[in-house]
Design a protein around this motif. Structure first.
Motif, PDB file in Angstrom:
ATOM      1  N   PHE A  97       0.852  -1.192   0.000  1.00  0.00           N
ATOM      2  CA  PHE A  97       0.000   0.000   0.000  1.00  0.00           C
ATOM      3  C   PHE A  97       0.887   1.241   0.000  1.00  0.00           C
ATOM      4  O   PHE A  97       2.114   1.164   0.177  1.00  0.00           O
ATOM      5  CB  PHE A  97      -0.926  -0.003   1.219  1.00  0.00           C
ATOM      6  CG  PHE A  97      -0.205  -0.028   2.538  1.00  0.00           C
ATOM      7  CD1 PHE A  97      -0.019   1.133   3.267  1.00  0.00           C
ATOM      8  CD2 PHE A  97       0.308  -1.219   3.052  1.00  0.00           C
ATOM      9  CE1 PHE A  97       0.666   1.122   4.476  1.00  0.00           C
ATOM     10  CE2 PHE A  97       0.982  -1.244   4.262  1.00  0.00           C
ATOM     11  CZ  PHE A  97       1.165  -0.068   4.974  1.00  0.00           C
ATOM     12  N   THR A  98       0.253   2.378  -0.192  1.00  0.00           N
ATOM     13  CA  THR A  98       0.977   3.646  -0.260  1.00  0.00           C
ATOM     14  C   THR A  98       0.766   4.431   1.023  1.00  0.00           C
ATOM     15  O   THR A  98      -0.369   4.642   1.466  1.00  0.00           O
ATOM     16  CB  THR A  98       0.501   4.484  -1.453  1.00  0.00           C
ATOM     17  OG1 THR A  98       0.664   3.718  -2.655  1.00  0.00           O
ATOM     18  CG2 THR A  98       1.307   5.775  -1.560  1.00  0.00           C
TER      19      THR A  98
ATOM     20  N   GLY B  64       3.521   9.113   0.195  1.00  0.00           N
ATOM     21  CA  GLY B  64       3.701   8.673  -1.175  1.00  0.00           C
ATOM     22  C   GLY B  64       4.604   7.482  -1.365  1.00  0.00           C
ATOM     23  O   GLY B  64       4.719   6.966  -2.486  1.00  0.00           O
ATOM     24  N   THR B  65       5.250   7.023  -0.325  1.00  0.00           N
ATOM     25  CA  THR B  65       6.137   5.872  -0.458  1.00  0.00           C
ATOM     26  C   THR B  65       5.365   4.574  -0.295  1.00  0.00           C
ATOM     27  O   THR B  65       4.322   4.526   0.369  1.00  0.00           O
ATOM     28  CB  THR B  65       7.270   5.920   0.583  1.00  0.00           C
ATOM     29  OG1 THR B  65       6.689   5.883   1.893  1.00  0.00           O
ATOM     30  CG2 THR B  65       8.097   7.184   0.433  1.00  0.00           C
ATOM     31  N   LEU B  66       5.888   3.508  -0.882  1.00  0.00           N
ATOM     32  CA  LEU B  66       5.266   2.197  -0.777  1.00  0.00           C
ATOM     33  C   LEU B  66       5.689   1.510   0.516  1.00  0.00           C
ATOM     34  O   LEU B  66       6.819   1.658   0.982  1.00  0.00           O
ATOM     35  CB  LEU B  66       5.648   1.323  -1.968  1.00  0.00           C
ATOM     36  CG  LEU B  66       4.999   1.644  -3.319  1.00  0.00           C
ATOM     37  CD1 LEU B  66       5.528   0.703  -4.394  1.00  0.00           C
ATOM     38  CD2 LEU B  66       3.483   1.538  -3.227  1.00  0.00           C
ATOM     39  N   ALA B  67       4.757   0.769   1.084  1.00  0.00           N
ATOM     40  CA  ALA B  67       5.043  -0.025   2.274  1.00  0.00           C
ATOM     41  C   ALA B  67       4.382  -1.380   2.098  1.00  0.00           C
ATOM     42  O   ALA B  67       3.462  -1.539   1.289  1.00  0.00           O
ATOM     43  CB  ALA B  67       4.516   0.662   3.526  1.00  0.00           C
ATOM     44  N   LYS B  68       4.883  -2.363   2.846  1.00  0.00           N
ATOM     45  CA  LYS B  68       4.257  -3.679   2.757  1.00  0.00           C
ATOM     46  C   LYS B  68       4.414  -4.427   4.068  1.00  0.00           C
ATOM     47  O   LYS B  68       5.307  -4.158   4.868  1.00  0.00           O
ATOM     48  CB  LYS B  68       4.822  -4.493   1.603  1.00  0.00           C
ATOM     49  CG  LYS B  68       6.217  -5.038   1.798  1.00  0.00           C
ATOM     50  CD  LYS B  68       6.662  -5.766   0.538  1.00  0.00           C
ATOM     51  CE  LYS B  68       7.972  -6.516   0.744  1.00  0.00           C
ATOM     52  NZ  LYS B  68       7.780  -7.727   1.581  1.00  0.00           N
ATOM     53  N   THR B  69       3.495  -5.359   4.258  1.00  0.00           N
ATOM     54  CA  THR B  69       3.544  -6.224   5.428  1.00  0.00           C
ATOM     55  C   THR B  69       4.321  -7.493   5.078  1.00  0.00           C
ATOM     56  O   THR B  69       4.727  -7.694   3.937  1.00  0.00           O
ATOM     57  CB  THR B  69       2.135  -6.571   5.904  1.00  0.00           C
ATOM     58  OG1 THR B  69       1.401  -7.139   4.804  1.00  0.00           O
ATOM     59  CG2 THR B  69       1.401  -5.329   6.395  1.00  0.00           C
ATOM     60  N   CYS B  70       4.511  -8.353   6.073  1.00  0.00           N
ATOM     61  CA  CYS B  70       5.384  -9.520   5.918  1.00  0.00           C
ATOM     62  C   CYS B  70       4.664 -10.789   6.365  1.00  0.00           C
ATOM     63  O   CYS B  70       3.776 -10.738   7.219  1.00  0.00           O
ATOM     64  CB  CYS B  70       6.633  -9.374   6.789  1.00  0.00           C
ATOM     65  SG  CYS B  70       7.318  -7.715   6.948  1.00  0.00           S
ATOM     66  N   PRO B  71       5.072 -11.944   5.869  1.00  0.00           N
ATOM     67  CA  PRO B  71       4.608 -13.201   6.463  1.00  0.00           C
ATOM     68  C   PRO B  71       4.979 -13.227   7.943  1.00  0.00           C
ATOM     69  O   PRO B  71       5.992 -12.661   8.365  1.00  0.00           O
ATOM     70  CB  PRO B  71       5.363 -14.262   5.664  1.00  0.00           C
ATOM     71  CG  PRO B  71       5.675 -13.611   4.360  1.00  0.00           C
ATOM     72  CD  PRO B  71       5.932 -12.174   4.686  1.00  0.00           C
TER      73      PRO B  71
END
Length: 716
Positions: free
Chosen positions: A393-394, A398-405
């Motif tokens: 997600f953003t 404006g930067t992208l981020a993400k979750t992890c297993p």
């Protein structure tokens, strides 16, 4: 948190499928203690008499004696009852559009669960068609740590229950469905009202060093490092009489310590019993019509042990001193650092009473305030499944981020001051170098080694258990969670699949309230609360700053440092579906896979109950009886004991096993014999007896009910 020694674990493996049994017992690093600014202004508007809503309430008992859930301690096996755990159901229907409704289930279990919720929803579909759905039905646990275990669907929470306990899960489902049926059948026109107050000295932040990592300007907005607001949603009939309530306040269900083996609803269950007894003093617990739900909120870093954490290290120089601030250690180890409740000098049961009573009295103050404001407006709900293993997600910048297993850090095994860990694990370990290389070797035999990508995703968490990649014999941790919001008028409940810390909860509430107003869904009367852990147990949710400190809560934020921002992003996307007249369904990831059919259970069944020679079931020795295994009959909405007072007309029941002044304790004295110990505390003068109700299993498997009476005794 109890961590059995390797030698003990090996010596105890005397069951079939030894490798599974050993793996469970050797899994020594499992879950530990699952683990102010003035209250928001509510403009008083008086109470509505419009009958805008249909309201239904119900409650029922549940539970099964087994290993307990919360402290992850193998020796903490239920031996009886302090107070019965209950599910309480609250239904609100838009009277002008009955298809719009919400069903809020507040259950005295540690946390909501995917499998339990799935089974409940399937049963509701059979009973009521499409009235109750994944979108409008929430299953919220009070986070009691002295309740039954073995009911969660993923492997990790099953370890200290020796696997899945189907009888426990079935009892939770059955009791909850009966509470829902009572609520559904009692639907009648009524109104809702809203109020709040400040409650001090009923909770404390157990990870203050992590809280201090949050920006100074943000901390300056609040007087306390834990939330102190009690928010109350009151239910009333058309005559203006109160019929029930939901009271939201964050405090861990850890008033009763890890060495307690009596099932209890902890301080939330105590508060509920106090309020229901206050309204209907002559009704036995469970026979009341007024239903009081005390709801867990952003509980993650809170504790009911309000005196603080101290070293219990007899003979050591630091004995009796406060635990070290950064890591909650005593002599550089965690085992002796224990939180103390307000009744510490008396007992943890006294602490439980004090914290429960504080919530009860604060809630009563709000409910009896004539300035509570009316709740008015649409009834709406929204729900999606969210795959948290790969959610990208953003961010607002404006930067992208993400979750992890999912993965758990070293500090997870350090436990908390409510339930400290063992060995050389400590809180606040965010080093990439293990303090003991031994664990670097051992952990690779427990879960797969993390990849470079997984290590980078979770940084700065040093990964101890790479549970998101362990799917044998079934999933160890969840990957997909429930994202859900419920709206009644200006009141919005964020139903959260985990434990948010104080600051994480504040950010979540503020962001969603701002979004609700900015999108025109609600005006500035919007009032937002958090309820959880609910539906799916996704462990903890910290701020990024707290995550970097890697105390227990950060190490247990299983989806990585972007978890909170991911939830804010997804919940915000769903806000338009709460608008009046909104239709359609949002896109959703697939529901999590069913795990129950794969579950392993190593709990032995009841074989037989035999009384000693020349004795019979129910024979009394003072208040000890020749007993039988309570698993033969859970006696839901019945009782294992009554306290009877002698009257002119005979005997009158004055207490049951749901009353906190009684305890019921069962223990096996041999392979086929057991005894039940019943206690009571009674101040009213009179002549009493205690009656025991049991069910014995014969060698052929038949079960027969029996009763026994104690000798009479006098009080006063």
């Amino acid at each position: 948190m109890y961590l059995p020694s390797l030698s003990t674990a090996l010596a105890d493996s005397a069951f079939p499928f030894n490798w599974i049994h050993d793996a469970m017992r050797l899994f020594v690093v499992y879950l530990a203690a699952f683990f102010t600014v003035s209250p928001p202004t509510i403009e008083a508007q008086g109470s509505s008499s419009s009958g805008e809503y249909l309201i239904g309430l119900g409650e029922h008992s549940l539970g099964e004696p087994t290993n307990m859930m919360g402290y992850a301690s193998l020796p903490q096996t239920d031996t009886g009852l302090h107070m019965r755990q209950r599910s309480r159901a609250f239904i609100v229907v838009d009277a002008s559009n009955p298809s719009e409704r919400i069903l809020f289930i507040n259950s005295d279990i540690c946390m909501g669960d995917t499998g339990i919720r799935r089974t409940i929803l399937s049963s509701l579909q059979s009973l009521y068609g499409d009235l109750y759905t994944p979108a409008n039905t929430a299953l919220v646990g009070t986070h009691a740590h002295s309740g039954v275990g073995g009911y969660l669907e993923n492997l990790l929470p099953q370890v200290t229950s020796l696997g899945y306990v189907n009888a426990t899960a079935a009892a939770i489902v059955s009791g909850t469905l009966k509470a829902i049926a009572d609520a559904h059948n009692s639907l009648a026109p009524g109104n809702l009202k809203l109020g709040n107050t400040t409650l001090l000295n009923a909770n404390r932040n157990r990870s203050p060093s992590a809280y201090l990592a949050n920006p100074k300007w943000e901390r300056a907005m609040y007087e306390e490092n834990q939330d102190t607001t009690v928010t109350v949603l009151g239910f009333e009939n058309m005559d203006g009489d109160a019929t029930g309530l939901l009271s939201f306040f964050p405090v861990h269900g850890t008033s009763l310590y890890e060495n307690n083996t009596l099932v209890s609803g902890d301080n939330k269950g105590m508060a509920a019993w106090m309020y229901e007894s206050y309204i209907e003093p002559s009704s036995m617990p469970g026979n009341n019509s007024f239903v009081a739900g005390f709801i867990q909120s952003n509980v993650g870093d809170t504790t009911p042990n309000t005196l603080g954490a101290y070293c219990e290290s007899p003979g050591k120089p630091w004995d009796g001193q406060p635990c070290e601030f950064e890591h909650s250690t005593c002599g550089n180890r965690t085992e002796d650092c224990h939180g103390r409740g307000p009744g510490f000098r008396i007992s943890d049961f006294e602490s439980n009473r004090i914290i429960g009573q504080a919530q009860f009295e604060a809630t009563r103050t709000v409910m009896e305030d004539s300035n509570m404001t009316a709740v008015s407006g649409s009834v709406k709900s929204v729900h999606v499944y969210l795959d948290m293993t790969t959610y990208t997600f953003t961010l607002p910048n404006g930067t992208l981020a993400k979750t992890c297993p999912a993965a758990l850090g070293y500090s997870f095994a350090g436990g908390t001051t409510d339930g400290p860990g063992a060995f050389d694990f400590v809180q606040g370990d965010n080093s990439s170098q293990s303090q003991n290389p031994f664990w670097e070797v051992v952990k690779r035999f427990v879960t797969p080694a993390p990849s470079k990508e997984q290590i980078a995703c979770h940084y700065p968490k040093p990964i101890l258990l790479n549970s998101g990649y362990n799917h044998q014999p079934y999933d160890w941790s969840p990957g997909t969670v429930d994202v859900q919001m419920l709206r009644v008028g200006q009141f919005v409940i964020l139903v959260m699949p985990g434990e948010l810390t104080t600051m994480a909860g504040r950010r979540m509430r503020d962001a969603l309230r701002a979004k609700l107003i900015a999108d025109g869904v609600l005006d500035d009367r919007a009032y937002v609360v958090i309820a959880g852990p609910a539906n799916t147990y996704g462990h903890y949710v910290t701020t990024r700053e707290e995550y970097s400190v890697q105390r227990y809560e950060g190490a247990s934020t299983i989806f990585g440092p972007a978890t909170l921002e991911a939830y804010i992003n997804k919940y915000s996307e769903l806000v338009p579906y709460l608008a009046k007249g909104a239709s359609g369904m949002p896109s959703s990831n697939a529901a999590p896979p069913e795990q129950t059919s794969k579950a392993i259970s190593l709990q032995t069944s009841v074989v037989v109950d035999n009384p000693p020679i020349f004795k019979h079931f129910g024979d009394s020795r003072s208040v000890r009886f020749v007993g039988a295994n309570p698993r033969n009959n859970l006696r839901l909405e019945q009782t294992f004991l009554t306290v009877d007072r002698q009257t002119d007309g005979g005997w009158m029941v004055v207490r049951t096993d749901s009353h906190p002044s009684t305890t019921y304790q069962w223990n096996r004295t041999s392979k086929v014999r057991s005894q039940s110990k019943l206690r009571m505390m009674e101040r009213q003068q009179g002549t009493y007896r205690i009656t025991y109700y049991g069910d014995a299993k014969s060698l052929l498997g038949s079960i027969s009910a029996f009763t026994g009476d104690s000798s009479t005794f006098s009080v006063g």
